[in-house]
Structure formats: C-alpha cells, structure tokens
Write a protein that holds these residues in place. Structure first.
Motif, PDB file in Angstrom:
ATOM      1  N   GLN A   3      -8.284 -36.115  -8.934  1.00  0.00           N
ATOM      2  CA  GLN A   3      -8.787 -34.767  -8.734  1.00  0.00           C
ATOM      3  C   GLN A   3      -9.165 -34.148 -10.074  1.00  0.00           C
ATOM      4  N   LYS A   4     -10.250 -33.401 -10.069  1.00  0.00           N
ATOM      5  CA  LYS A   4     -10.715 -32.772 -11.297  1.00  0.00           C
ATOM      6  C   LYS A   4      -9.884 -31.532 -11.611  1.00  0.00           C
ATOM      7  N   ALA A   5      -9.762 -31.244 -12.903  1.00  0.00           N
ATOM      8  CA  ALA A   5      -9.070 -30.029 -13.335  1.00  0.00           C
ATOM      9  C   ALA A   5     -10.031 -28.857 -13.256  1.00  0.00           C
ATOM     10  N   LYS A   6      -9.480 -27.675 -13.048  1.00  0.00           N
ATOM     11  CA  LYS A   6     -10.295 -26.458 -13.015  1.00  0.00           C
ATOM     12  C   LYS A   6     -10.169 -25.726 -14.353  1.00  0.00           C
ATOM     13  N   ILE A   7     -11.315 -25.259 -14.858  1.00  0.00           N
ATOM     14  CA  ILE A   7     -11.369 -24.491 -16.099  1.00  0.00           C
ATOM     15  C   ILE A   7     -11.950 -23.125 -15.766  1.00  0.00           C
ATOM     16  N   LEU A   8     -11.243 -22.057 -16.117  1.00  0.00           N
ATOM     17  CA  LEU A   8     -11.695 -20.706 -15.794  1.00  0.00           C
ATOM     18  C   LEU A   8     -12.441 -20.111 -16.979  1.00  0.00           C
ATOM     19  N   LEU A   9     -13.685 -19.705 -16.739  1.00  0.00           N
ATOM     20  CA  LEU A   9     -14.536 -19.101 -17.768  1.00  0.00           C
ATOM     21  C   LEU A   9     -14.682 -17.618 -17.457  1.00  0.00           C
ATOM     22  N   VAL A  10     -14.243 -16.764 -18.380  1.00  0.00           N
ATOM     23  CA  VAL A  10     -14.235 -15.324 -18.128  1.00  0.00           C
ATOM     24  C   VAL A  10     -15.099 -14.619 -19.174  1.00  0.00           C
ATOM     25  N   VAL A  32     -15.115 -22.756 -13.220  1.00  0.00           N
ATOM     26  CA  VAL A  32     -15.075 -21.587 -12.342  1.00  0.00           C
ATOM     27  C   VAL A  32     -15.442 -20.345 -13.149  1.00  0.00           C
ATOM     28  N   ARG A  33     -16.408 -19.578 -12.664  1.00  0.00           N
ATOM     29  CA  ARG A  33     -16.863 -18.367 -13.358  1.00  0.00           C
ATOM     30  C   ARG A  33     -16.071 -17.145 -12.923  1.00  0.00           C
ATOM     31  N   ALA A  34     -15.881 -16.218 -13.856  1.00  0.00           N
ATOM     32  CA  ALA A  34     -15.362 -14.889 -13.555  1.00  0.00           C
ATOM     33  C   ALA A  34     -16.052 -13.914 -14.500  1.00  0.00           C
ATOM     34  N   SER A  35     -16.641 -12.857 -13.962  1.00  0.00           N
ATOM     35  CA  SER A  35     -17.411 -11.934 -14.788  1.00  0.00           C
ATOM     36  C   SER A  35     -16.609 -10.711 -15.230  1.00  0.00           C
ATOM     37  N   SER A  36     -15.331 -10.690 -14.913  1.00  0.00           N
ATOM     38  CA  SER A  36     -14.476  -9.578 -15.335  1.00  0.00           C
ATOM     39  C   SER A  36     -13.021 -10.016 -15.310  1.00  0.00           C
ATOM     40  N   GLY A  37     -12.171  -9.200 -15.943  1.00  0.00           N
ATOM     41  CA  GLY A  37     -10.746  -9.507 -15.911  1.00  0.00           C
ATOM     42  C   GLY A  37     -10.198  -9.462 -14.504  1.00  0.00           C
ATOM     43  N   GLU A  38     -10.651  -8.483 -13.716  1.00  0.00           N
ATOM     44  CA  GLU A  38     -10.183  -8.365 -12.329  1.00  0.00           C
ATOM     45  C   GLU A  38     -10.562  -9.597 -11.514  1.00  0.00           C
ATOM     46  N   GLU A  39     -11.792 -10.075 -11.711  1.00  0.00           N
ATOM     47  CA  GLU A  39     -12.247 -11.257 -10.976  1.00  0.00           C
ATOM     48  C   GLU A  39     -11.452 -12.501 -11.401  1.00  0.00           C
ATOM     49  N   ALA A  50      -6.386 -25.579 -15.656  1.00  0.00           N
ATOM     50  CA  ALA A  50      -5.884 -26.305 -16.821  1.00  0.00           C
ATOM     51  C   ALA A  50      -5.918 -25.434 -18.065  1.00  0.00           C
ATOM     52  N   VAL A  51      -6.935 -24.582 -18.166  1.00  0.00           N
ATOM     53  CA  VAL A  51      -7.113 -23.736 -19.347  1.00  0.00           C
ATOM     54  C   VAL A  51      -8.036 -22.574 -18.978  1.00  0.00           C
ATOM     55  N   ILE A  52      -7.892 -21.454 -19.691  1.00  0.00           N
ATOM     56  CA  ILE A  52      -8.728 -20.274 -19.464  1.00  0.00           C
ATOM     57  C   ILE A  52      -9.472 -19.944 -20.749  1.00  0.00           C
ATOM     58  N   LEU A  53     -10.789 -19.805 -20.661  1.00  0.00           N
ATOM     59  CA  LEU A  53     -11.590 -19.321 -21.787  1.00  0.00           C
ATOM     60  C   LEU A  53     -11.894 -17.855 -21.513  1.00  0.00           C
ATOM     61  N   LEU A  54     -11.384 -16.987 -22.353  1.00  0.00           N
ATOM     62  CA  LEU A  54     -11.373 -15.565 -22.053  1.00  0.00           C
ATOM     63  C   LEU A  54     -12.072 -14.757 -23.145  1.00  0.00           C
ATOM     64  N   ASP A  55     -13.130 -14.067 -22.755  1.00  0.00           N
ATOM     65  CA  ASP A  55     -13.843 -13.198 -23.695  1.00  0.00           C
ATOM     66  C   ASP A  55     -12.988 -11.968 -23.989  1.00  0.00           C
ATOM     67  N   VAL A  56     -12.955 -11.557 -25.258  1.00  0.00           N
ATOM     68  CA  VAL A  56     -12.130 -10.416 -25.642  1.00  0.00           C
ATOM     69  C   VAL A  56     -12.780  -9.107 -25.225  1.00  0.00           C
ATOM     70  N   GLN A  57     -14.063  -8.940 -25.553  1.00  0.00           N
ATOM     71  CA  GLN A  57     -14.752  -7.676 -25.298  1.00  0.00           C
ATOM     72  C   GLN A  57     -15.418  -7.677 -23.923  1.00  0.00           C
ATOM     73  N   MET A  58     -14.798  -6.946 -22.985  1.00  0.00           N
ATOM     74  CA  MET A  58     -15.373  -6.790 -21.651  1.00  0.00           C
ATOM     75  C   MET A  58     -15.168  -5.344 -21.220  1.00  0.00           C
TER      76      MET A  58
END
Length: 224
Positions: A3-10, A32-39, A50-58
């Motif tokens: 099974q593939k790992a999921k990576i969250l892009l915020v 997996v895309r997320a366009s906001s912290g709430e999403e 597996a890991v979250i890539l999180l933009d600081v300025q939103m």
C-alpha cells in the motif's frame, strides 16, 4: 501489493500545491491536497499520513496554529511536519517552527532534490513501521488464533512444538546434572544447578502460556 503512503500537502496557493505534486510525484506515493489549515485537520481525521508539508503563511489558521492542533491530537501528534516558508525572519522564526513540532524547516525557493530526499526518508520510516506493526499483528494472531486451524496457526503450533521438545531435552540434562551435584559437597555448583532449574521452570511456564487456549495473556519471556 504494498500500500502506498499518504503525504499531506498544505498550502493556500494552488500553484504551490501543483509545484509540490510535480516534485514529489517521482516518489510514487499518494499525494493529498489541503488548501487551508482547517481542510488539513479534516483530512487528518480519517486518513493516516507518513509526513505533512505545511506552509507557514496562510490566511486564517496559519501553519503554526495548524501544527499546534495536529500535535494536540493523539492520533496525529507523531506525524512528522516539514514547514515550508517564503520568508525568513531569522533564528527566532525558525525556532518557532521547531517549537511548534516541525521536524524540518525549509525556506522557499527550495531545492526540489533536497525536498524530495527529505520526504523520502519519512516515507521509508513510515512504511517500515507499518510492516513492523503488520508482522507483530500476524505473530499475535498465530500465537493466539490456534483454534482457526489455518496455515498460520499450524506454523505457529509447529514452532511451539519444536521449542517445547528442545526445552524438554535441556530439562532432562539439567535434572541429571542436579542429581550428580546433589552428591557433591560443592555448594557453589549446587546453587548454580538450582538457579538453572529455576530459569528452565520459568521458560517452560512462558512457553506453556503461548499455547492456544492457555489464557491469562501471558507469553512474556522471563527476564534475566
């Protein structure tokens, strides 16, 4: 099939999410895309990542606040977070990122090769942890599910029988040795034999506890 790992892009900017997908597509994992912290927090309610890539300025909930929510939840607190930021306010800003629970802090524009390599490390760790959990679960089923009569149960029963036979042979040798030492005046040798017998008794008890239907949830090997 693995099974593939999921990576969250915020990130609140679609072009940034598109760029991240282009960089990480070579890893062949589920992005997996997320366009906001709430999403992002909604996605974390149902899926494991597996890991979250999180933009600081939103706008609204920024990256620091989002990370704080992630770390407060028991389900998600151990997911590694890599902060991505287009600004650099010096050491204090970086420290705030690590204090919020980030495992890494990368300033834009970043080197695609470096980012892909960092994410790859966390994906590999995640996959290995999943494999370990699956193996532990399988072993537990083999040891506790002997009633099923399947191949796994037969394999576990065969292993237990082999271990039991080997232990029985050692027990016989230890008993013969004890009888010989009982006639000896060497107190140290007698004490050593008694210690060996106690250890063998503990091993036998632990092995018996692993038998299907033994109950008690034992199965822990004696210490020392």
């Amino acid at each position: 099939m693995v099974q593939k790992a999921k990576i969250l892009l915020v990130d609140d900017r679609p072009e940034n999410l598109l760029a991240l997908e282009a960089i990480l597509s070579a890893l062949d994992q589920t992005l997996v895309r997320a366009s906001s912290g709430e999403e992002a927090l909604k996605a974390l309610l149902t899926d494991d990542f597996a890991v979250i890539l999180l933009d600081v300025q939103m706008p609204g909930m920024d990256g620091f606040e989002t990370a704080a929510h992630i770390k407060r939840r028991e389900r998600t607190r151990d997911i590694p977070i890599i902060f991505l930021t287009a600004i650099n306010h010096g050491p204090h800003h970086t420290f705030r990122g690590y204090a919020a629970g980030a495992v890494d802090y990368i300033s834009k524009p970043f080197d695609p090769w470096v980012l892909r390599a960092k994410v790859s490390v966390f994906v590999d760790l995640y996959m290995k942890n999943c494999q370990l959990r699956e193996q532990a679960s399988l072993l537990r089923l083999q040891l506790e599910g002997g009633q099923s009569g399947g191949e796994d149960a037969k394999e576990a029963a065969g292993l237990l029988a082999e271990l039991s036979a080997r232990l029985a042979a050692v027990e016989e040798q230890a008993e013969a040795l004890s009888k010989q030492l009982d006639e000896s005046a060497d107190a140290a040798a007698v004490a050593t034999a008694a210690h060996l017998e106690r250890k063998l008794t503990g091993l036998r008890r632990a092995l018996d506890a692993l038998e299907p239907g033994a109950g008690g949830g034992a199965g822990q090997l004696p210490q020392g």
